[in-house]
Motif scaffolding. Structure first.
Motif, PDB file in Angstrom:
ATOM      1  N   ASN A 239       0.731  -0.902  -0.177  1.00 37.74           N
ATOM      2  CA  ASN A 239      -0.327   0.123   0.043  1.00 37.74           C
ATOM      3  C   ASN A 239       0.610   1.261  -0.319  1.00 37.74           C
ATOM      4  OD1 ASN A 239      -2.401  -1.567   0.175  1.00 37.74           O
ATOM      5  ND2 ASN A 239      -2.770  -1.790   2.525  1.00 37.74           N
ATOM      6  N   SER A 240       1.812   1.318   0.654  1.00 38.47           N
ATOM      7  CA  SER A 240       3.123   2.633   1.061  1.00 38.47           C
ATOM      8  C   SER A 240       3.470   2.712  -0.548  1.00 38.47           C
ATOM      9  CB  SER A 240       4.371   2.143   1.617  1.00 38.47           C
ATOM     10  OG  SER A 240       4.880   0.888   1.354  1.00 38.47           O
ATOM     11  N   GLN A 241       3.831   1.830  -2.177  1.00 37.67           N
ATOM     12  CA  GLN A 241       3.726   1.917  -2.780  1.00 37.67           C
ATOM     13  C   GLN A 241       5.935   2.773  -2.651  1.00 37.67           C
ATOM     14  OE1 GLN A 241       1.305   4.254  -5.379  1.00 37.67           O
ATOM     15  NE2 GLN A 241       0.270   2.937  -6.183  1.00 37.67           N
ATOM     16  N   SER A 242       6.616   1.999  -1.787  1.00 37.41           N
ATOM     17  CA  SER A 242       7.692   2.355  -1.844  1.00 37.41           C
ATOM     18  C   SER A 242       9.130   1.415  -2.075  1.00 37.41           C
ATOM     19  CB  SER A 242       7.782   2.772   0.086  1.00 37.41           C
ATOM     20  OG  SER A 242       9.363   2.686   0.586  1.00 37.41           O
ATOM     21  N   THR A 243       9.263   2.299  -2.656  1.00 32.75           N
ATOM     22  CA  THR A 243      10.594   1.156  -2.931  1.00 32.75           C
ATOM     23  C   THR A 243      11.610   0.625  -1.874  1.00 32.75           C
ATOM     24  OG1 THR A 243      10.728   2.388  -5.324  1.00 32.75           O
ATOM     25  CG2 THR A 243      12.706   1.207  -4.795  1.00 32.75           C
ATOM     26  N   LYS A 244      11.663   1.661  -1.023  1.00 31.36           N
ATOM     27  CA  LYS A 244      13.043   2.078   0.296  1.00 31.36           C
ATOM     28  C   LYS A 244      11.690   0.150   0.914  1.00 31.36           C
ATOM     29  CE  LYS A 244      13.702   2.678   4.509  1.00 31.36           C
ATOM     30  NZ  LYS A 244      12.662   3.808   5.225  1.00 31.36           N
ATOM     31  N   MET A 245      10.546   0.647   1.355  1.00 29.34           N
ATOM     32  CA  MET A 245       9.681  -1.066   2.396  1.00 29.34           C
ATOM     33  C   MET A 245      10.132  -2.270   1.092  1.00 29.34           C
ATOM     34  SD  MET A 245       9.628   0.438   5.047  1.00 29.34           S
ATOM     35  CE  MET A 245       8.613  -0.635   5.511  1.00 29.34           C
ATOM     36  N   ALA A 246       9.694  -2.270  -0.481  1.00 26.40           N
ATOM     37  CA  ALA A 246       9.490  -4.149  -1.313  1.00 26.40           C
ATOM     38  C   ALA A 246      10.652  -4.303  -1.314  1.00 26.40           C
ATOM     39  CB  ALA A 246       9.246  -2.557  -2.432  1.00 26.40           C
ATOM     40  N   GLN A 247      12.116  -3.158  -0.846  1.00 21.72           N
ATOM     41  CA  GLN A 247      13.633  -3.971  -1.133  1.00 21.72           C
ATOM     42  C   GLN A 247      13.487  -4.629  -0.084  1.00 21.72           C
ATOM     43  OE1 GLN A 247      16.205  -0.506  -2.277  1.00 21.72           O
ATOM     44  NE2 GLN A 247      15.665  -0.959  -3.973  1.00 21.72           N
ATOM     45  N   ILE A 248      13.613  -3.851   1.852  1.00 17.21           N
ATOM     46  CA  ILE A 248      13.456  -4.695   2.620  1.00 17.21           C
ATOM     47  C   ILE A 248      12.180  -5.660   2.705  1.00 17.21           C
ATOM     48  CG2 ILE A 248      12.200  -4.363   4.955  1.00 17.21           C
ATOM     49  CD1 ILE A 248      13.510  -1.218   4.806  1.00 17.21           C
ATOM     50  N   LEU A 249      11.157  -5.609   2.368  1.00  8.61           N
ATOM     51  CA  LEU A 249      10.578  -7.066   2.580  1.00  8.61           C
ATOM     52  C   LEU A 249      11.057  -8.271   1.728  1.00  8.61           C
ATOM     53  CD1 LEU A 249       7.938  -8.573   2.610  1.00  8.61           C
ATOM     54  CD2 LEU A 249       6.546  -7.780   0.320  1.00  8.61           C
ATOM     55  N   GLU A 250      11.673  -7.430   0.749  1.00 13.84           N
ATOM     56  CA  GLU A 250      12.121  -9.190  -0.466  1.00 13.84           C
ATOM     57  C   GLU A 250      13.664  -9.534   0.308  1.00 13.84           C
ATOM     58  OE1 GLU A 250      13.703  -9.124  -4.612  1.00 13.84           O
ATOM     59  OE2 GLU A 250      13.666  -7.096  -4.225  1.00 13.84           O
ATOM     60  N   ASN A 251      14.235  -8.684   1.197  1.00 17.50           N
ATOM     61  CA  ASN A 251      15.159  -8.951   1.808  1.00 17.50           C
ATOM     62  C   ASN A 251      14.691  -9.765   2.761  1.00 17.50           C
ATOM     63  OD1 ASN A 251      16.947  -8.765   4.545  1.00 17.50           O
ATOM     64  ND2 ASN A 251      18.850  -8.452   2.552  1.00 17.50           N
ATOM     65  N   PHE A 252      13.668  -9.744   4.296  1.00 15.65           N
ATOM     66  CA  PHE A 252      13.029 -10.261   5.146  1.00 15.65           C
ATOM     67  C   PHE A 252      12.762 -12.084   4.198  1.00 15.65           C
ATOM     68  CE2 PHE A 252      12.187  -6.555   7.855  1.00 15.65           C
ATOM     69  CZ  PHE A 252      13.675  -6.311   8.391  1.00 15.65           C
ATOM     70  N   ARG A 253      12.461 -11.886   3.081  1.00 15.09           N
ATOM     71  CA  ARG A 253      11.767 -13.313   2.669  1.00 15.09           C
ATOM     72  C   ARG A 253      12.994 -13.823   2.100  1.00 15.09           C
ATOM     73  NH1 ARG A 253       6.534 -10.927  -0.550  1.00 15.09           N
ATOM     74  NH2 ARG A 253       5.192 -11.307   0.699  1.00 15.09           N
ATOM     75  N   LYS A 254      14.351 -13.419   1.940  1.00 20.25           N
ATOM     76  CA  LYS A 254      15.290 -13.708   1.708  1.00 20.25           C
ATOM     77  C   LYS A 254      15.596 -15.191   2.795  1.00 20.25           C
ATOM     78  CE  LYS A 254      19.424 -14.281  -0.610  1.00 20.25           C
ATOM     79  NZ  LYS A 254      19.757 -15.509  -1.619  1.00 20.25           N
ATOM     80  N   HIS A 255      15.972 -14.023   3.867  1.00 18.87           N
ATOM     81  CA  HIS A 255      17.347 -14.518   5.102  1.00 18.87           C
ATOM     82  C   HIS A 255      16.160 -15.147   6.076  1.00 18.87           C
ATOM     83  CE1 HIS A 255      20.965 -12.977   3.259  1.00 18.87           C
ATOM     84  NE2 HIS A 255      20.028 -12.106   3.112  1.00 18.87           N
ATOM     85  N   ILE A 256      14.942 -14.509   6.454  1.00 18.75           N
ATOM     86  CA  ILE A 256      13.935 -15.249   7.512  1.00 18.75           C
ATOM     87  C   ILE A 256      12.987 -15.356   7.451  1.00 18.75           C
ATOM     88  CG2 ILE A 256      13.159 -13.637   9.870  1.00 18.75           C
ATOM     89  CD1 ILE A 256      15.838 -13.664   9.751  1.00 18.75           C
ATOM     90  N   TRP A 257      12.063 -14.621   6.386  1.00 20.30           N
ATOM     91  CA  TRP A 257      10.005 -15.182   6.474  1.00 20.30           C
ATOM     92  C   TRP A 257      10.836 -16.638   4.519  1.00 20.30           C
ATOM     93  CZ3 TRP A 257       8.385 -10.251   6.842  1.00 20.30           C
ATOM     94  CH2 TRP A 257       8.535  -9.745   8.519  1.00 20.30           C
ATOM     95  N   GLN A 258      11.202 -17.374   4.943  1.00 18.22           N
ATOM     96  CA  GLN A 258      11.037 -18.089   3.690  1.00 18.22           C
ATOM     97  C   GLN A 258       9.470 -19.141   3.102  1.00 18.22           C
ATOM     98  OE1 GLN A 258      15.556 -20.575   3.996  1.00 18.22           O
ATOM     99  NE2 GLN A 258      16.140 -18.646   4.127  1.00 18.22           N
TER     100      GLN A 258
END
Length: 216
Positions: free
Chosen positions: A196-215
């Motif tokens: 909903n935020s349409q934030s590039t920064k937050m999209a990158q953070i989410l992608e990072n979390f999914r790769k390393h933590i929320w697999q």
């Protein structure tokens, strides 16, 4: 010092100068302010903010209540909800430091310090103001962010260099966030606010979390 005039206010979280005038039958605001100043100086009352007070008796009786600080945050700035470090620490995502009471508001960012503590209010745009539940304490309605929203607010408002968001780096580790404490519904809510935020920064953070933590 006419401290008996405080009796009507000893069982409520706060009172105002107008309430004192009405209860004591004082017409002059100046006289009421003098009386309040004397009570504060002698330790009978605490000033929460200009024109808003709490009796020392109420404070001593209830300061250890889990909801006490939360309710005070709403008294100080009604259009706000508890979030950021305060909520993350309660859920054990942050364990190293004791933080002040941190809140989100659609109004201007500000910090209020009084005898109870330090209350920090961060501004967020209207479209991202949400993701909280309402509770009540002695008639005071206060709002608390869900874990997913508190995590979103914390990262959205925190400057994070672009190279930290790279998939090569475990961002949660770098920021010392214990994301194992975030259950799947919390992860999904965090993701929804990111979209909903349409934030590039937050999209990158989410992608990072999914790769390393929320697999998944």
């Amino acid at each position: 010092m006419k401290t008996n005039l405080l009796h009507p206010f000893e069982n409520i979280p706060y009172f105002t100068i107008e309430a004192v005038k009405q209860s004591a039958g004082i017409e002059s605001a100046h006289s009421a302010r003098i009386l309040l100043h004397r009570w504060a100086k002698s330790g009978h009352i605490l000033m929460l903010k200009k024109g808003v007070y709490m009796t020392a008796r109420f404070y001593e009786r209830h300061r250890a209540d889990p909801q006490f600080a939360a309710a005070v945050s709403a008294i100080l700035l009604p259009q706000s909800y508890l979030s950021l470090e305060y909520v993350l620490q309660q859920h054990n995502l942050l364990t190293e430091v004791t933080y002040p009471i941190t809140c989100i508001t659609p109004k201007n960012t500000r910090t209020i310090t009084n005898p109870i503590g330090t209350f920090t209010y961060r501004n967020i745009q209207a479209g991202l103001y949400g993701g909280f539940s309402i509770s009540e304490y002695f008639g005071i309605r206060y709002a608390t962010a869900t874990l997913g929203k508190a995590l979103f607010d914390y990262l959205y408002l925190r400057p994070i260099p672009a190279h930290y968001r790279s998939k090569k780096i475990n961002l949660a580790e770098e920021l010392r966030l214990n994301l194992d404490e975030v259950d799947p519904p919390g992860q999904q809510e965090f993701s929804t606010f990111v979209y909903n935020s349409q934030s590039t920064k937050m999209a990158q953070i989410l992608e990072n979390f999914r790769k390393h933590i929320w697999q998944t």
